[in-house]
Motif scaffolding. Structure first.
Motif, PDB file in Angstrom:
ATOM      1  N   UNK A  77       0.820  -1.209   0.000  1.00  0.00           N
ATOM      2  CA  UNK A  77       0.000   0.000   0.000  1.00  0.00           C
ATOM      3  C   UNK A  77       0.851   1.255   0.000  1.00  0.00           C
ATOM      4  N   UNK A  78       1.991   1.215   0.701  1.00  0.00           N
ATOM      5  CA  UNK A  78       2.777   2.426   0.900  1.00  0.00           C
ATOM      6  C   UNK A  78       4.151   2.402   0.228  1.00  0.00           C
ATOM      7  N   UNK A  79       4.871   1.272   0.324  1.00  0.00           N
ATOM      8  CA  UNK A  79       6.307   1.280   0.031  1.00  0.00           C
ATOM      9  C   UNK A  79       6.715   0.726  -1.329  1.00  0.00           C
ATOM     10  N   UNK A  80       5.945  -0.230  -1.865  1.00  0.00           N
ATOM     11  CA  UNK A  80       6.436  -1.053  -2.962  1.00  0.00           C
ATOM     12  C   UNK A  80       6.873  -0.247  -4.171  1.00  0.00           C
ATOM     13  N   UNK A  81       6.011   0.630  -4.661  1.00  0.00           N
ATOM     14  CA  UNK A  81       6.349   1.347  -5.900  1.00  0.00           C
ATOM     15  C   UNK A  81       7.538   2.273  -5.723  1.00  0.00           C
ATOM     16  N   UNK A  82       7.625   2.924  -4.597  1.00  0.00           N
ATOM     17  CA  UNK A  82       8.778   3.803  -4.391  1.00  0.00           C
ATOM     18  C   UNK A  82      10.062   3.002  -4.224  1.00  0.00           C
ATOM     19  N   UNK A  83       9.969   1.845  -3.560  1.00  0.00           N
ATOM     20  CA  UNK A  83      11.171   1.042  -3.347  1.00  0.00           C
ATOM     21  C   UNK A  83      11.689   0.442  -4.636  1.00  0.00           C
ATOM     22  N   UNK A  84      10.778   0.029  -5.537  1.00  0.00           N
ATOM     23  CA  UNK A  84      11.205  -0.658  -6.753  1.00  0.00           C
ATOM     24  C   UNK A  84      11.249   0.251  -7.976  1.00  0.00           C
ATOM     25  N   UNK A  85      10.451   1.315  -7.982  1.00  0.00           N
ATOM     26  CA  UNK A  85      10.407   2.197  -9.139  1.00  0.00           C
ATOM     27  C   UNK A  85      10.896   3.607  -8.845  1.00  0.00           C
ATOM     28  N   UNK A  86      11.010   3.948  -7.545  1.00  0.00           N
ATOM     29  CA  UNK A  86      11.514   5.248  -7.095  1.00  0.00           C
ATOM     30  C   UNK A  86      10.611   6.426  -7.417  1.00  0.00           C
ATOM     31  N   UNK A  87       9.445   6.176  -7.987  1.00  0.00           N
ATOM     32  CA  UNK A  87       8.544   7.262  -8.337  1.00  0.00           C
ATOM     33  C   UNK A  87       7.155   6.728  -8.604  1.00  0.00           C
ATOM     34  N   UNK A  88       6.142   7.599  -8.430  1.00  0.00           N
ATOM     35  CA  UNK A  88       4.777   7.241  -8.805  1.00  0.00           C
ATOM     36  C   UNK A  88       4.475   7.669 -10.241  1.00  0.00           C
ATOM     37  N   UNK A  89       5.271   8.617 -10.762  1.00  0.00           N
ATOM     38  CA  UNK A  89       5.081   9.095 -12.128  1.00  0.00           C
ATOM     39  C   UNK A  89       6.215   8.530 -12.986  1.00  0.00           C
ATOM     40  N   UNK A  90       5.984   7.466 -13.726  1.00  0.00           N
ATOM     41  CA  UNK A  90       7.067   6.793 -14.452  1.00  0.00           C
ATOM     42  C   UNK A  90       7.666   7.676 -15.542  1.00  0.00           C
ATOM     43  N   UNK A  91       8.937   7.413 -15.836  1.00  0.00           N
ATOM     44  CA  UNK A  91       9.576   8.076 -16.961  1.00  0.00           C
ATOM     45  C   UNK A  91       8.996   7.542 -18.263  1.00  0.00           C
ATOM     46  N   UNK A  92       9.182   8.302 -19.331  1.00  0.00           N
ATOM     47  CA  UNK A  92       8.601   7.927 -20.623  1.00  0.00           C
ATOM     48  C   UNK A  92       9.094   6.553 -21.078  1.00  0.00           C
ATOM     49  N   UNK A  93      10.377   6.257 -20.860  1.00  0.00           N
ATOM     50  CA  UNK A  93      10.896   4.965 -21.318  1.00  0.00           C
ATOM     51  C   UNK A  93      10.254   3.810 -20.546  1.00  0.00           C
ATOM     52  N   UNK A  94       9.890   4.040 -19.291  1.00  0.00           N
ATOM     53  CA  UNK A  94       9.228   3.004 -18.520  1.00  0.00           C
ATOM     54  C   UNK A  94       7.784   2.823 -18.979  1.00  0.00           C
ATOM     55  N   UNK A  95       7.165   3.915 -19.380  1.00  0.00           N
ATOM     56  CA  UNK A  95       5.821   3.835 -19.962  1.00  0.00           C
ATOM     57  C   UNK A  95       5.871   3.010 -21.244  1.00  0.00           C
ATOM     58  N   UNK A  96       6.877   3.262 -22.067  1.00  0.00           N
ATOM     59  CA  UNK A  96       7.020   2.527 -23.322  1.00  0.00           C
ATOM     60  C   UNK A  96       7.205   1.041 -23.057  1.00  0.00           C
ATOM     61  N   UNK A  97       8.071   0.694 -22.107  1.00  0.00           N
ATOM     62  CA  UNK A  97       8.277  -0.720 -21.774  1.00  0.00           C
ATOM     63  C   UNK A  97       6.979  -1.359 -21.300  1.00  0.00           C
ATOM     64  N   UNK A 125      12.686   6.323 -29.286  1.00  0.00           N
ATOM     65  CA  UNK A 125      11.261   6.087 -29.507  1.00  0.00           C
ATOM     66  C   UNK A 125      10.341   6.937 -28.642  1.00  0.00           C
ATOM     67  N   UNK A 126      10.846   7.493 -27.548  1.00  0.00           N
ATOM     68  CA  UNK A 126       9.978   8.282 -26.668  1.00  0.00           C
ATOM     69  C   UNK A 126      10.000   9.775 -27.010  1.00  0.00           C
ATOM     70  N   UNK A 127      10.809  10.167 -27.961  1.00  0.00           N
ATOM     71  CA  UNK A 127      10.905  11.587 -28.299  1.00  0.00           C
ATOM     72  C   UNK A 127       9.689  12.052 -29.107  1.00  0.00           C
ATOM     73  N   UNK A 128       9.287  13.290 -28.864  1.00  0.00           N
ATOM     74  CA  UNK A 128       8.249  13.908 -29.684  1.00  0.00           C
ATOM     75  C   UNK A 128       6.831  13.733 -29.186  1.00  0.00           C
ATOM     76  N   UNK A 129       6.640  13.132 -28.022  1.00  0.00           N
ATOM     77  CA  UNK A 129       5.296  12.929 -27.499  1.00  0.00           C
ATOM     78  C   UNK A 129       5.013  13.947 -26.393  1.00  0.00           C
ATOM     79  N   UNK A 130       3.791  14.485 -26.413  1.00  0.00           N
ATOM     80  CA  UNK A 130       3.421  15.513 -25.440  1.00  0.00           C
ATOM     81  C   UNK A 130       3.318  14.951 -24.031  1.00  0.00           C
TER      82      UNK A 130
END
Length: 319
Positions: free
Chosen positions: A55-75, A301-306
């Motif tokens: 509920x609290x820790x997992x995403x920050x511990x493994x991804x370091x952020x709640x708002x993923x970088x564009x390359x992580x969105x692509x993956x 591949x992530x360049x050029x997207x708003x």
């Protein structure tokens, strides 16, 4: 050497175990045991409080952020496409669907964009709020064990790489069975404990409380009142995807749920997967080259997207 577990096996109820490992991939102490009666593998004791951790820790511990970088969105979007490929035979008409553990929302958004009535549930508050707002998803926040959905209301339920994180996978499967329509399909994907595609030191880690092979996943489904329709393994053997249908009734819980020789099979594979054998093969080096090549092309591949949504829209176009 036979030992005793602090909690009964979640599949067969036994307490006679053998220790498979005492370390996680992080190098921290993690006692991983295998039930000698059925072959289910789990962390004993659990390395954390699962509810608080996810509920609290997992995403920050493994991804370091709640708002993923564009390359992580692509993956994640590309993973969503492969998952859609696995289940598209179930989606020939609009379906009412539940995705358990929506994470960043990429798969849920794909299903929604294809015209299906998508419902999701995500325990991690930060990631759930992010994905709901980013993709306008219909989400509940919390754990599937506590979910407030009507019984027998979904045509298709998907739970991708979530079951191994739960503190009571048998209960979760029973809950999902109750939410399926009589002719519905439950799609469960988990890491395969028999896989040898990862390095031996990466086999066990704190986030995966349970580890399955096809036999234990199938058997736990049967115990929960689910019958296998079909299954598929990923190309590298790392994941197993099992398609369940709803049995007419829940199985007799007093029955024996052991799986003869399964523990011996898994133990032989895990202990036989040594560093020497692993790195004498070409597969780990090819895997490394593939990852490095992917990373190079991702930056292009992530360049050029708003925004992240427009990136996924382009990726999902034509499906």
């Amino acid at each position: 050497m036979s030992e005793t577990s602090s909690t009964p096996c979640n599949l067969c109820g036994g307490n006679h175990v053998a220790v498979l490992s005492m370390r996680s991939r992080s190098g921290a102490e993690l006692r991983t045991v295998i039930c000698k009666d059925c072959g289910l593998v789990w962390s004993d004791p659990f390395p954390h409080d699962p509810r608080q951790f996810y509920e609290e820790d997992y995403r920050l511990e493994y991804k370091n952020t709640y708002a993923p970088k564009a390359k992580h969105i692509l993956r994640a979007g590309r993973v969503a496409v492969t998952r859609h490929e696995k289940i598209k035979h179930l989606l020939d008409k609009p379906q009412t669907m539940l995705d358990v553990g929506t994470g960043g929302g990429e798969f849920a958004y794909l299903i929604k964009s294809l015209g299906h009535d998508l419902h999701g549930i995500e325990p991690n508050k930060g990631y759930g709020q992010y994905s709901a707002a980013q993709y306008d998803l219909n989400l509940q926040f919390g754990f599937i064990q506590d979910a407030q959905f009507e019984e027998s209301s979904f045509d298709v339920i998907t739970i991708w790489h979530v079951l191994e994180h739960t503190e009571d996978p048998f209960f979760v499967l029973g809950k999902l069975r109750s939410l399926l329509k009589p002719d519905g399909v439950l799609v469960v994907e988990v890491p395969n404990i028999e896989a040898t595609c990862q390095s031996p030191s990466s086999t066990f880690h704190e986030a995966h409380l349970y580890n399955f092979n096809l036999a234990t996943l199938r058997r736990m489904g049967e115990k929960a009142g689910l019958l296998e329709d079909r299954h598929v393994f990923s190309e590298d053997g790392g994941n197993v995807t099992l398609f369940f249908k709803k049995a007419e009734s829940v199985a007799d819980q007093a029955a024996s749920w052991g799986i003869p020789e399964n523990a011996e099979r898994i133990t032989a594979i895990v202990r036989g997967h040594t560093n020497l054998r692993h790195y004498m093969r070409a597969a780990p080096y090819l895997r490394f080259i593939k990852r490095m090549t992917r990373s190079l092309f991702e930056n292009r591949d992530v360049k050029g997207f708003e925004n992240n949504k427009s990136l996924l829209d382009q990726l999902y176009r034509g499906l």
